[in-house]
Design a protein around this motif. Structure first.
Motif, PDB file in Angstrom:
ATOM      1  N   LYS A 160       0.849  -1.196   0.000  1.00  0.00           N
ATOM      2  CA  LYS A 160       0.000   0.000   0.000  1.00  0.00           C
ATOM      3  C   LYS A 160       0.881   1.241   0.000  1.00  0.00           C
ATOM      4  O   LYS A 160       1.675   1.442   0.922  1.00  0.00           O
ATOM      5  N   ASP A 161       0.774   2.073  -1.036  1.00  0.00           N
ATOM      6  CA  ASP A 161       1.595   3.280  -1.083  1.00  0.00           C
ATOM      7  C   ASP A 161       1.062   4.309  -0.091  1.00  0.00           C
ATOM      8  O   ASP A 161      -0.045   4.192   0.439  1.00  0.00           O
ATOM      9  N   VAL A 162       1.857   5.338   0.151  1.00  0.00           N
ATOM     10  CA  VAL A 162       1.542   6.287   1.213  1.00  0.00           C
ATOM     11  C   VAL A 162       0.265   7.085   0.929  1.00  0.00           C
ATOM     12  O   VAL A 162      -0.500   7.405   1.852  1.00  0.00           O
ATOM     13  N   MET A 163      -0.012   7.410  -0.340  1.00  0.00           N
ATOM     14  CA  MET A 163      -1.226   8.153  -0.663  1.00  0.00           C
ATOM     15  C   MET A 163      -2.474   7.306  -0.403  1.00  0.00           C
ATOM     16  O   MET A 163      -3.474   7.795   0.139  1.00  0.00           O
ATOM     17  N   THR A 164      -2.400   6.037  -0.763  1.00  0.00           N
ATOM     18  CA  THR A 164      -3.534   5.130  -0.508  1.00  0.00           C
ATOM     19  C   THR A 164      -3.754   4.975   0.991  1.00  0.00           C
ATOM     20  O   THR A 164      -4.890   4.990   1.480  1.00  0.00           O
ATOM     21  N   LEU A 165      -2.656   4.827   1.725  1.00  0.00           N
ATOM     22  CA  LEU A 165      -2.753   4.698   3.179  1.00  0.00           C
ATOM     23  C   LEU A 165      -3.385   5.944   3.792  1.00  0.00           C
ATOM     24  O   LEU A 165      -4.269   5.839   4.652  1.00  0.00           O
ATOM     25  N   ALA A 166      -2.946   7.122   3.354  1.00  0.00           N
ATOM     26  CA  ALA A 166      -3.489   8.371   3.895  1.00  0.00           C
ATOM     27  C   ALA A 166      -4.985   8.489   3.627  1.00  0.00           C
ATOM     28  O   ALA A 166      -5.767   8.879   4.504  1.00  0.00           O
ATOM     29  N   LYS A 167      -5.404   8.122   2.417  1.00  0.00           N
ATOM     30  CA  LYS A 167      -6.833   8.170   2.072  1.00  0.00           C
ATOM     31  C   LYS A 167      -7.633   7.229   2.955  1.00  0.00           C
ATOM     32  O   LYS A 167      -8.709   7.584   3.459  1.00  0.00           O
ATOM     33  N   GLU A 168      -7.127   6.024   3.151  1.00  0.00           N
ATOM     34  CA  GLU A 168      -7.837   5.038   3.963  1.00  0.00           C
ATOM     35  C   GLU A 168      -7.941   5.484   5.418  1.00  0.00           C
ATOM     36  O   GLU A 168      -8.976   5.291   6.070  1.00  0.00           O
TER      37      GLU A 168
END
Length: 221
Positions: free
Chosen positions: A38-46
């Motif tokens: 999971k990249d950092v942008m996906t993690l932040a969104k989640e």
């Protein structure tokens, strides 16, 4: 040429300024790395989706936080550090800038100091004749739903500091900032006591979770 939307948070910040970042991008900037798969942008969104807002995320406890798959103590410590850094920043800014308080600065400072408290805290900001901050003090601490306030203690501290005005504040750990009847009564008592000593009460702010009520804005002071 890359558009602002196609840039990663750090590059976008350098090109357009920190204020151009969305909540997701700002969070990703602090997190720096994602988790396996999971990249950092996906993690932040989640994370923002899971907690509903930056406020919900930064005030979550560790039990709530670890319900996110693949996220552990390291990320939790990062985010708690951000929240504490912001609180200390407003604390230092309040004392070192030695400037006239604006309503916005007052509100931001009080929210940074009181919003995460688990019991009611009654805080007083003491000001000089030009409405510059002398100091602030947490004079009274109470329970989840009540704090006992003694006007004479506020007066005594104001006289000791040679303060000409005060701003009152307390938090509602329940999250709802709407003042109670008791809040209004104690405010009236403090105002009357201060008047005898020629000390102005400029405002009383009640701080909730992501909301506030100003007695001055409502015309109650």
């Amino acid at each position: 040429m890359d558009t602002a939307e196609s840039l990663m948070p750090r590059e976008k910040m350098l090109q357009s300024g920190i204020g151009s970042l969305s909540d997701v991008e700002l969070l990703a900037l602090f997190l720096r790395t994602g988790t396996p798969g999971k990249d950092v942008m996906t993690l932040a969104k989640e994370m923002l989706c899971h907690f509903g807002s930056l406020y919900g995320l930064l005030t979550a406890d560790f039990i709530q936080f670890r319900s996110l798959s693949g996220v552990g103590i390291a990320k939790y410590a990062q985010l708690k550090g951000i929240a504490e850094l912001a609180r200390r920043y407003y604390n230092v800014r309040m004392m070192e800038e030695n400037s006239l308080l604006s309503p916005e600065m007052t509100r931001e400072f009080l929210q940074s100091q009181l919003m995460e408290e688990e019991r009611e805290i009654f805080l007083v900001i003491f000001l000089d004749a030009q409405h510059r901050v002398i100091t602030h003090s947490r004079l009274f601490a109470g329970t989840l739903s009540h704090v006992e306030v003694h006007p004479r203690e506020i007066i005594r501290e104001a006289i000791k500091l040679n303060a000409s005005a005060v701003i009152l504040a307390h938090n509602h750990p329940s999250g709802c900032a709407e003042p109670s009847k008791a809040d209004k009564l104690i405010t009236e008592r403090v105002v009357k006591c201060c008047q005898f000593m020629d000390i102005r009460v400029l405002d009383h702010l009640v701080i909730g979770r992501g909301e506030y009520v100003s007695f001055a804005e409502r015309g109650w002071i």
